[in-house]
Write a protein that holds these residues in place. Structure first.
Motif, PDB file in Angstrom:
ATOM      1  N   PRO A 267      22.830 -34.916 -39.497  1.00  0.00           N
ATOM      2  CA  PRO A 267      23.010 -33.630 -38.819  1.00  0.00           C
ATOM      3  C   PRO A 267      23.921 -32.655 -39.548  1.00  0.00           C
ATOM      4  N   THR A 268      24.861 -33.153 -40.361  1.00  0.00           N
ATOM      5  CA  THR A 268      25.725 -32.240 -41.109  1.00  0.00           C
ATOM      6  C   THR A 268      24.900 -31.384 -42.068  1.00  0.00           C
ATOM      7  N   PHE A 269      23.833 -31.941 -42.602  1.00  0.00           N
ATOM      8  CA  PHE A 269      22.943 -31.185 -43.485  1.00  0.00           C
ATOM      9  C   PHE A 269      21.962 -30.314 -42.702  1.00  0.00           C
TER      10      PHE A 269
ATOM     11  N   ILE B 299      30.327 -25.962 -40.073  1.00  0.00           N
ATOM     12  CA  ILE B 299      30.771 -26.881 -39.031  1.00  0.00           C
ATOM     13  C   ILE B 299      30.836 -26.190 -37.677  1.00  0.00           C
ATOM     14  N   ALA B 300      31.079 -24.876 -37.684  1.00  0.00           N
ATOM     15  CA  ALA B 300      31.199 -24.134 -36.429  1.00  0.00           C
ATOM     16  C   ALA B 300      29.879 -24.093 -35.653  1.00  0.00           C
ATOM     17  N   GLU B 301      28.764 -24.387 -36.336  1.00  0.00           N
ATOM     18  CA  GLU B 301      27.475 -24.377 -35.651  1.00  0.00           C
ATOM     19  C   GLU B 301      27.328 -25.555 -34.693  1.00  0.00           C
TER      20      GLU B 301
ATOM     21  N   SER C 291      34.289 -38.210 -38.091  1.00  0.00           N
ATOM     22  CA  SER C 291      33.593 -39.107 -39.013  1.00  0.00           C
ATOM     23  C   SER C 291      33.932 -38.820 -40.467  1.00  0.00           C
ATOM     24  N   LEU C 292      34.396 -39.838 -41.186  1.00  0.00           N
ATOM     25  CA  LEU C 292      34.618 -39.698 -42.624  1.00  0.00           C
ATOM     26  C   LEU C 292      33.339 -39.348 -43.354  1.00  0.00           C
ATOM     27  N   GLY C 293      32.224 -39.974 -42.960  1.00  0.00           N
ATOM     28  CA  GLY C 293      30.957 -39.715 -43.632  1.00  0.00           C
ATOM     29  C   GLY C 293      30.526 -38.271 -43.512  1.00  0.00           C
ATOM     30  N   ALA C 294      30.657 -37.709 -42.319  1.00  0.00           N
ATOM     31  CA  ALA C 294      30.273 -36.316 -42.114  1.00  0.00           C
ATOM     32  C   ALA C 294      31.163 -35.374 -42.923  1.00  0.00           C
ATOM     33  N   GLU C 295      32.470 -35.659 -42.970  1.00  0.00           N
ATOM     34  CA  GLU C 295      33.382 -34.811 -43.735  1.00  0.00           C
ATOM     35  C   GLU C 295      33.127 -34.920 -45.229  1.00  0.00           C
ATOM     36  N   SER C 296      32.849 -36.133 -45.714  1.00  0.00           N
ATOM     37  CA  SER C 296      32.655 -36.348 -47.150  1.00  0.00           C
ATOM     38  C   SER C 296      31.509 -35.510 -47.697  1.00  0.00           C
ATOM     39  N   ILE C 297      30.476 -35.337 -46.885  1.00  0.00           N
ATOM     40  CA  ILE C 297      29.312 -34.570 -47.320  1.00  0.00           C
ATOM     41  C   ILE C 297      29.714 -33.165 -47.771  1.00  0.00           C
ATOM     42  N   ARG C 298      30.693 -32.592 -47.082  1.00  0.00           N
ATOM     43  CA  ARG C 298      31.091 -31.221 -47.413  1.00  0.00           C
ATOM     44  C   ARG C 298      31.982 -31.157 -48.647  1.00  0.00           C
ATOM     45  N   ASN C 299      32.532 -32.301 -49.065  1.00  0.00           N
ATOM     46  CA  ASN C 299      33.474 -32.303 -50.192  1.00  0.00           C
ATOM     47  C   ASN C 299      32.915 -32.889 -51.476  1.00  0.00           C
TER      48      ASN C 299
END
Length: 387
Positions: A302-304, A353-355, A175-183
């Motif tokens: 969930p990324t947060f 992300i490993a979680e 997911s682009l959205g999930a990745e964007s959150i980290r950047n």
């Protein structure tokens, strides 16, 4: 140089595609084209085309197609106006590739128009299921109109191959959205509150509720069930930040009920038409929980590490992690879920992300998509591949 045309109709899908659009804009191998339509041109929904331009992008075509009203007739007429606008747009821009995300009706209009112009379509996030919305059928129809397919999970990639698509053109990217959150650099909580002119308090929920389009006539009852349940949390110090629903059939009814309810509880509720991408991610970053029936509660929250109460059938069938709790659209069931949820600390770090909290995350999502948009062959015809 490959001309790559992104079509966007809502704040949500634009926010997800923004990093990808910027990547294409910065590539010497491509020319970025942007078409804004539907909610982006609607003052009622925040006139979010201004946010696209404020981000530094040039909007090559603005198609004002959204009719007032939320009836099936208004939705179908909006689709027709979108196609009429795209006929002129495609003839003028002559793109080599059209990029669309998701499953909304204006994206079906875009994919259909591209088919007639013989422009290949790259589709982000096919293969998913959302049994509570007619978007489910739209998504699968767009898959059959598309040449390149980018999926958020491995299971969804297999499903697209099952639908007869060439597996060489199906890419599991995450997911682009999930990745964007980290950047992304989030705005501070203080800046967010200043923009909202609202104190979020010690714990607040981000809420989004859309009509369940496969259950016409139920939007009013379901919305009241949610709001009546939320009102029981005010005595425990909760506040609610509502983002308004999309322009789906029945959406205006839901929005009116939410606005009226928010005006009755000004100390506890803030309702906004659009937060914009960074402020929305920031609102999720600091919130204690997410509630409603938006895909964001399953894909971005969930990324947060934010717990999500997912209501009703709109997202039924979509992959989800263990931070998501599903409840029927009934007042008491929602009250019970609210009583049992474990609020996330607002200062909690973003989990690694490993979680594995988010089944939609995969490293390297942005680069995987942009590379294939720039380099993948674009055949003029497709063959059905039997399994």
């Amino acid at each position: 140089m490959r001309k790559i045309c992104f079509i966007t109709g809502t704040r949500a899908e634009y926010g997800i595609m923004t990093p990808l659009m910027r990547e294409i804009a910065n590539s010497p191998e491509a020319k970025l084209q942007i078409v804004a339509t539907n909610m982006h041109l609607s003052p009622q929904h925040g006139m979010t085309v201004n946010e696209i331009e404020a981000d530094g992008f040039t909007v090559d075509s603005k198609i004002d197609s959204l009719l007032s009203g939320d009836s099936p007739a208004a939705t179908v007429k909006t689709m027709g106006l979108t196609q009429i606008g795209l006929a002129d747009t495609f003839a003028r821009l002559t793109p080599d590739l059209v990029v669309i995300l998701g499953d909304r009706y204006e994206m079906l209009a875009a994919a259909s128009a591209a088919l007639i112009f013989r422009i290949p379509v790259a589709h982000l996030y096919g293969g998913e299921t959302t049994e509570g919305a007619y978007d489910d059928c739209i998504r699968h129809a767009i898959t059959k109109l598309s040449t390149l397919h980018f999926t958020s999970t491995e299971h969804y990639a297999r499903r697209i191959v099952q639908m007869g698509e060439d597996q060489k053109n199906v890419f599991w990217v995450g997911s682009l959205g999930a990745e964007s959150i980290r950047n992304e650099k989030m705005t501070s909580r203080e800046e967010l509150e200043k923009h909202l002119n609202f104190k979020l308090g010690d714990k607040y929920m981000v809420a989004t509720f859309h009509p369940v389009t496969t259950q016409p006539g139920e939007e009013e009852r379901q919305t009241h069930a949610l709001l009546d349940a939320l009102a029981t949390t005010f005595c425990r110090g909760w506040k609610v930040l509502f983002t308004m629903p999309n322009s789906d059939t029945g959406g205006e009814t839901v929005a009116r009920i939410i606005r009226d309810w928010a005006s009755q509880h000004p100390d506890n509720v803030k309702a906004v038409a659009s937060l914009g991408r960074i402020r929305y991610y920031s609102a999720l970053r600091y919130c204690s929980a997410s509630i409603g029936n938006s895909s964001s509660g399953l894909i971005e929250a969930p990324t947060f590490g934010v717990p999500t109460i997912n209501i009703g059938d709109r997202q039924k069938g979509r992959a989800q992690g263990h931070t998501v709790v599903n409840v029927p659209p009934e007042k008491q069931a929602i009250i019970n879920a609210l009583a049992n949820i474990s609020p996330r600390r607002q200062d909690a770090p973003i989990p690694d992300i490993a979680e594995g909290l988010n089944p939609y995350e995969r490293p390297g999502t942005l680069r995987a998509i942009s590379t294939r948009l720039l380099t993948s062959p674009l055949p003029s015809t497709k063959t059905f591949h039997d399994q």
